[in-house]
Design a protein around this motif. Structure first.
Motif, PDB file in Angstrom:
ATOM      1  N   GLN A 228      -8.518  -3.950 -11.977  1.00  0.00           N
ATOM      2  CA  GLN A 228      -7.669  -4.642 -10.883  1.00  0.00           C
ATOM      3  C   GLN A 228      -7.609  -5.665 -10.768  1.00  0.00           C
ATOM      4  OE1 GLN A 228      -5.400  -2.076  -9.770  1.00  0.00           O
ATOM      5  NE2 GLN A 228      -6.268  -0.825 -11.191  1.00  0.00           N
ATOM      6  N   THR A 229      -6.389  -6.396 -10.371  1.00  0.00           N
ATOM      7  CA  THR A 229      -6.799  -8.075  -9.726  1.00  0.00           C
ATOM      8  C   THR A 229      -7.311  -7.871  -8.450  1.00  0.00           C
ATOM      9  OG1 THR A 229      -4.427  -7.752  -9.039  1.00  0.00           O
ATOM     10  CG2 THR A 229      -4.464  -8.351 -11.292  1.00  0.00           C
ATOM     11  N   GLU A 230      -7.448  -9.305  -8.381  1.00  0.00           N
ATOM     12  CA  GLU A 230      -8.207  -9.799  -6.869  1.00  0.00           C
ATOM     13  C   GLU A 230      -7.070  -9.945  -5.963  1.00  0.00           C
ATOM     14  OE1 GLU A 230     -10.793 -13.131  -4.916  1.00  0.00           O
ATOM     15  OE2 GLU A 230     -11.157 -12.632  -6.878  1.00  0.00           O
ATOM     16  N   ILE A 231      -7.275  -9.506  -4.832  1.00  0.00           N
ATOM     17  CA  ILE A 231      -6.113  -9.686  -3.818  1.00  0.00           C
ATOM     18  C   ILE A 231      -6.439 -10.916  -2.978  1.00  0.00           C
ATOM     19  CG2 ILE A 231      -4.761  -8.980  -1.610  1.00  0.00           C
ATOM     20  CD1 ILE A 231      -4.967  -6.292  -2.872  1.00  0.00           C
ATOM     21  N   ALA A 232      -5.749 -12.107  -2.784  1.00  0.00           N
ATOM     22  CA  ALA A 232      -6.136 -13.224  -2.241  1.00  0.00           C
ATOM     23  C   ALA A 232      -6.692 -12.829  -0.966  1.00  0.00           C
ATOM     24  CB  ALA A 232      -4.938 -14.000  -1.993  1.00  0.00           C
ATOM     25  N   ALA A 233      -7.740 -13.774  -0.675  1.00  0.00           N
ATOM     26  CA  ALA A 233      -8.496 -13.691   0.685  1.00  0.00           C
ATOM     27  C   ALA A 233      -7.667 -14.298   1.800  1.00  0.00           C
ATOM     28  CB  ALA A 233      -9.541 -14.396   0.705  1.00  0.00           C
ATOM     29  N   ILE A 234      -7.794 -13.876   3.023  1.00  0.00           N
ATOM     30  CA  ILE A 234      -7.080 -14.352   4.196  1.00  0.00           C
ATOM     31  C   ILE A 234      -8.033 -15.077   5.248  1.00  0.00           C
ATOM     32  CG2 ILE A 234      -5.210 -12.647   4.009  1.00  0.00           C
ATOM     33  CD1 ILE A 234      -6.582 -11.235   6.466  1.00  0.00           C
ATOM     34  N   GLU A 235      -7.492 -15.833   6.152  1.00  0.00           N
ATOM     35  CA  GLU A 235      -8.194 -16.595   7.156  1.00  0.00           C
ATOM     36  C   GLU A 235      -8.552 -15.036   8.170  1.00  0.00           C
ATOM     37  OE1 GLU A 235      -9.909 -19.272   7.827  1.00  0.00           O
ATOM     38  OE2 GLU A 235      -9.654 -19.580   5.769  1.00  0.00           O
TER      39      GLU A 235
ATOM     40  N   SER B   6      -6.756  -8.553   3.797  1.00  0.00           N
ATOM     41  CA  SER B   6      -5.528  -8.452   4.281  1.00  0.00           C
ATOM     42  C   SER B   6      -5.350  -6.865   4.429  1.00  0.00           C
ATOM     43  CB  SER B   6      -4.524  -8.907   3.285  1.00  0.00           C
ATOM     44  OG  SER B   6      -4.583  -8.400   2.139  1.00  0.00           O
ATOM     45  N   GLY B   7      -4.124  -6.496   5.116  1.00  0.00           N
ATOM     46  CA  GLY B   7      -3.726  -5.283   5.239  1.00  0.00           C
ATOM     47  C   GLY B   7      -3.488  -4.661   3.950  1.00  0.00           C
ATOM     48  N   ASP B   8      -3.175  -5.486   3.085  1.00  0.00           N
ATOM     49  CA  ASP B   8      -2.547  -4.661   1.671  1.00  0.00           C
ATOM     50  C   ASP B   8      -3.960  -4.388   0.884  1.00  0.00           C
ATOM     51  OD1 ASP B   8       0.151  -4.925   1.996  1.00  0.00           O
ATOM     52  OD2 ASP B   8       0.250  -6.796   0.780  1.00  0.00           O
ATOM     53  N   ALA B   9      -4.978  -5.368   1.129  1.00  0.00           N
ATOM     54  CA  ALA B   9      -6.235  -5.143   0.281  1.00  0.00           C
ATOM     55  C   ALA B   9      -6.706  -3.964   0.845  1.00  0.00           C
ATOM     56  CB  ALA B   9      -7.188  -6.257   0.444  1.00  0.00           C
ATOM     57  N   PHE B  10      -6.935  -3.543   2.347  1.00  0.00           N
ATOM     58  CA  PHE B  10      -7.429  -2.289   3.139  1.00  0.00           C
ATOM     59  C   PHE B  10      -6.785  -1.263   2.462  1.00  0.00           C
ATOM     60  CE2 PHE B  10      -8.298   0.412   6.571  1.00  0.00           C
ATOM     61  CZ  PHE B  10      -9.448   0.102   6.928  1.00  0.00           C
ATOM     62  N   ARG B  11      -5.550  -1.313   2.609  1.00  0.00           N
ATOM     63  CA  ARG B  11      -4.798  -0.019   2.214  1.00  0.00           C
ATOM     64  C   ARG B  11      -5.171   0.427   0.671  1.00  0.00           C
ATOM     65  NH1 ARG B  11      -0.731  -2.134   5.269  1.00  0.00           N
ATOM     66  NH2 ARG B  11       0.110  -3.428   3.732  1.00  0.00           N
ATOM     67  N   ARG B  12      -5.219  -0.491  -0.389  1.00  0.00           N
ATOM     68  CA  ARG B  12      -5.344  -0.235  -1.663  1.00  0.00           C
ATOM     69  C   ARG B  12      -6.968   0.092  -1.787  1.00  0.00           C
ATOM     70  NH1 ARG B  12      -5.815  -4.872  -6.419  1.00  0.00           N
ATOM     71  NH2 ARG B  12      -7.972  -5.410  -5.241  1.00  0.00           N
ATOM     72  N   ALA B  13      -7.914  -0.162  -0.842  1.00  0.00           N
ATOM     73  CA  ALA B  13      -9.249   0.345  -0.876  1.00  0.00           C
ATOM     74  C   ALA B  13      -9.170   1.584  -0.482  1.00  0.00           C
ATOM     75  CB  ALA B  13     -10.136  -0.465  -0.037  1.00  0.00           C
ATOM     76  N   MET B  14      -8.396   2.259   0.565  1.00  0.00           N
ATOM     77  CA  MET B  14      -8.549   3.492   1.276  1.00  0.00           C
ATOM     78  C   MET B  14      -7.703   4.410   0.263  1.00  0.00           C
ATOM     79  SD  MET B  14      -9.309   3.667   4.280  1.00  0.00           S
ATOM     80  CE  MET B  14      -8.592   4.886   5.537  1.00  0.00           C
ATOM     81  N   ARG B  15      -6.731   3.855  -0.659  1.00  0.00           N
ATOM     82  CA  ARG B  15      -5.889   4.728  -1.406  1.00  0.00           C
ATOM     83  C   ARG B  15      -6.530   4.739  -2.806  1.00  0.00           C
ATOM     84  NH1 ARG B  15      -0.718   3.653   1.328  1.00  0.00           N
ATOM     85  NH2 ARG B  15      -0.645   5.264   2.832  1.00  0.00           N
ATOM     86  N   LYS B  16      -6.931   4.021  -3.502  1.00  0.00           N
ATOM     87  CA  LYS B  16      -7.277   3.768  -4.769  1.00  0.00           C
ATOM     88  C   LYS B  16      -8.615   3.512  -5.267  1.00  0.00           C
ATOM     89  CE  LYS B  16      -2.592   3.237  -5.858  1.00  0.00           C
ATOM     90  NZ  LYS B  16      -2.073   4.200  -7.011  1.00  0.00           N
ATOM     91  N   GLY B  17      -9.319   3.171  -4.094  1.00  0.00           N
ATOM     92  CA  GLY B  17     -10.786   2.922  -4.159  1.00  0.00           C
ATOM     93  C   GLY B  17     -11.213   1.544  -5.091  1.00  0.00           C
ATOM     94  N   ILE B  18     -10.203   0.523  -4.712  1.00  0.00           N
ATOM     95  CA  ILE B  18     -10.532  -0.763  -5.391  1.00  0.00           C
ATOM     96  C   ILE B  18     -10.792  -1.793  -4.181  1.00  0.00           C
ATOM     97  CG2 ILE B  18      -9.422  -2.428  -6.689  1.00  0.00           C
ATOM     98  CD1 ILE B  18      -9.774   0.316  -7.956  1.00  0.00           C
ATOM     99  N   ALA B  19     -11.813  -2.529  -4.226  1.00  0.00           N
ATOM    100  CA  ALA B  19     -12.274  -3.401  -3.299  1.00  0.00           C
ATOM    101  C   ALA B  19     -11.088  -4.643  -3.384  1.00  0.00           C
ATOM    102  CB  ALA B  19     -13.691  -3.945  -3.403  1.00  0.00           C
ATOM    103  N   ARG B  20     -11.032  -5.449  -2.385  1.00  0.00           N
ATOM    104  CA  ARG B  20     -10.569  -6.476  -2.548  1.00  0.00           C
ATOM    105  C   ARG B  20     -10.705  -7.745  -3.573  1.00  0.00           C
ATOM    106  NH1 ARG B  20     -10.219 -11.937  -1.774  1.00  0.00           N
ATOM    107  NH2 ARG B  20     -12.316 -12.093  -1.542  1.00  0.00           N
ATOM    108  N   ASN B  21     -11.810  -7.810  -4.201  1.00  0.00           N
ATOM    109  CA  ASN B  21     -11.971  -8.554  -5.172  1.00  0.00           C
ATOM    110  C   ASN B  21     -11.829  -7.478  -6.535  1.00  0.00           C
ATOM    111  OD1 ASN B  21     -14.070  -6.644  -5.730  1.00  0.00           O
ATOM    112  ND2 ASN B  21     -15.789  -8.170  -5.383  1.00  0.00           N
ATOM    113  N   GLY B  22     -11.441  -6.606  -6.574  1.00  0.00           N
ATOM    114  CA  GLY B  22     -10.819  -5.948  -7.559  1.00  0.00           C
ATOM    115  C   GLY B  22     -11.908  -4.940  -8.397  1.00  0.00           C
ATOM    116  N   HIS B  23     -13.059  -4.809  -7.725  1.00  0.00           N
ATOM    117  CA  HIS B  23     -13.936  -3.840  -8.398  1.00  0.00           C
ATOM    118  C   HIS B  23     -13.721  -2.563  -7.874  1.00  0.00           C
ATOM    119  CE1 HIS B  23     -16.972  -5.000  -5.461  1.00  0.00           C
ATOM    120  NE2 HIS B  23     -17.010  -3.703  -4.899  1.00  0.00           N
ATOM    121  N   HIS B  24     -13.943  -1.549  -8.558  1.00  0.00           N
ATOM    122  CA  HIS B  24     -14.115   0.083  -8.269  1.00  0.00           C
ATOM    123  C   HIS B  24     -15.081   0.306  -7.491  1.00  0.00           C
ATOM    124  CE1 HIS B  24     -10.993   1.202 -11.258  1.00  0.00           C
ATOM    125  NE2 HIS B  24     -11.534   0.539 -12.274  1.00  0.00           N
TER     126      HIS B  24
END
Length: 433
Positions: free
Chosen positions: A26-33, A99-117
């Motif tokens: 999975q791709t990394e989701i951009a970091a936010i402030e 981000s909220g998108d990164a959190f939702r992906r982790a909750m639903r897909k089991g993928i961290a913001r940086n893309g690892h499982h």
């Protein structure tokens, strides 16, 4: 020449596996402030707090006695030990830059913001059914906790389980991220209960048996399992509870941590009921009613039997007479247990009549052994059922005699066997942990 087809097959298999592994990354989701607390609506934060209580986020993401949600709690699995993630908004070791998108992906897909499982010790395969609205509320809650710098230690997993990319195959086999579908034939409350049990509540994580790859057996939902070495009872028609559960008794148990006809929460269930006391009452009631529906209605003739059992328990004032060979167990029970467990009252601080205890009819004695050794204490100094520990009071042989006496006079089903060995093994395991 015979080796050529084999080599070709292995080469093709290698290419297929390698291609799938690469494609699954999975791709990394951009970091936010890190957002400020004022960025989140207060009502949304409060909603998230109640939902996080149903999800028991604090249990796995907090080391006992450590800062809340800072992670690093060891989670033993059959494949090794993983350590929970820091979910405070710390920008470096936590999720402050998610981000909220990164959190939702982790909750639903089991993928961290940086893309690892993420390892499925984190039950994203349940959280996948959670609505966007509920995930966003939990995000608002965790992002407004106190930031804590708490880097996670490396997981203690042997090869190949320390290779996160292999989780792509596990997800292919076992991750169903389809949204929860309400049953139009059921009431709104029944659907709410089903949604919470199978999503945020992730009840099947403990109450469903698992296969050799650590996934829940899809054909046996809520059929019983294991958690932290404890036997976890089935929440379906196979429930061994001597007095059948109904919605009202389950609600009391889940909300207060004990029920007069079923006993007190212990072991891994204790922090669960502590959290559910913080959730919306209507949500806990919906969970209780849904689980009671899975256990099922009791036939009238069986109801008469249970009513008689309950009456007998309330009126019991004498100890069961010992059979030949039970003298040691009977003497220990009379001296250490009867004062609380024999008599007309079943309301704390008195103990439940053991004939009503589900654990006395469990297929093996491990939970009773844990409770006798460790006792029962309310968490965080809160009021609740209390029982002293006896780990330093009796020998393995004496505890085995007590357990044999208890099951013979208060339990159902086959006799518990090899009790002295079971007590000794559990004691040794506790000493090593």
């Amino acid at each position: 020449m015979r080796l050529l087809p084999i080599a070709l097959t292995l080469a093709i298999l290698f290419l297929v596996v390698g291609g799938f592994a690469l494609r699954s990354q999975q791709t990394e989701i951009a970091a936010i402030e890190p957002p400020r607390r004022a960025a989140f609506d207060r009502a949304l934060i409060e909603k998230g707090a109640r939902l996080a209580a149903i999800g028991n986020c604090d249990i796995c993401h907090t080391v006992p006695g450590g800062p809340a949600y800072a992670g690093n709690r060891p989670i033993p699995t059959p494949f090794g030990t993983t350590y929970s993630t820091n979910i405070t908004p710390d920008p470096d070791s936590g999720i402050g830059r998610w981000s909220g998108d990164a959190f939702r992906r982790a909750m639903r897909k089991g993928i961290a913001r940086n893309g690892h499982h993420l390892y499925p010790a984190f039950p994203y395969y349940h959280y996948a059914r959670t609505t966007d609205e509920d995930i966003d509320a939990i995000y608002a809650f965790v992002m407004t906790r106190m930031p804590v710098s708490s880097p996670a230690p490396p997981n203690a997993l042997p090869f190949p389980f320390n290779q996160r990319w292999i989780l792509a195959f596990w997800n292919l086999l076992y991750l169903d991220d389809a949204p929860f579908q309400a049953d139009p034939k059921q009431s709104a409350e029944a659907n709410r209960g089903a949604y919470l049990v199978h999503s945020l509540g992730h009840c099947g994580d403990c109450h469903t048996p698992r296969n050799l790859l650590g996934a829940e057996k899809s054909g046996e939902p809520l059929a019983g399992g294991e958690a932290e070495g404890w036997w976890v009872p089935p929440l379906n028609t196979a429930s061994p509870a001597p007095i059948p559960w109904n919605g009202a008794h389950l609600f009391t148990y889940l909300r207060q941590g004990w029920d007069a006809e079923h006993g007190a929460a212990a072991g891994p269930m204790q922090p669960v009921v502590r959290d559910l006391a913080k959730a919306n009452e209507s949500d806990v009631r919906a969970i209780a009613d849904y689980v009671a529906a899975q256990i099922g209605e009791v036939a009238p003739e069986r109801r008469q039997h249970f009513d008689a059992l309950l009456t007998h328990a309330r009126e019991r004032v004498a100890l069961p007479r010992a059979n030949p060979g039970e003298e040691v167990g009977a003497a220990i029970f009379a001296g250490a247990c009867a004062a609380c467990h024999v008599g007309p009252s079943m309301i704390p601080p008195r103990g439940i009549d053991l004939q009503l205890s589900t654990l006395m009819s469990a297929p093996d004695p491990r939970n009773v052994i844990f409770i006798v050794l460790d006792g029962v204490r309310p968490l965080d100094g809160q009021p609740g059922p209390w029982m002293p520990r006896f780990d330093d009071t009796f020998t393995d042989a004496q505890l085995a005699a007590l357990l044999s006496y208890l099951h013979a006079h208060y339990g159902n089903g086959p006799a518990w066997t090899d009790l002295e060995t079971r007590v000794r093994d559990i004691r040794r395991r506790k000493e090593r942990s």
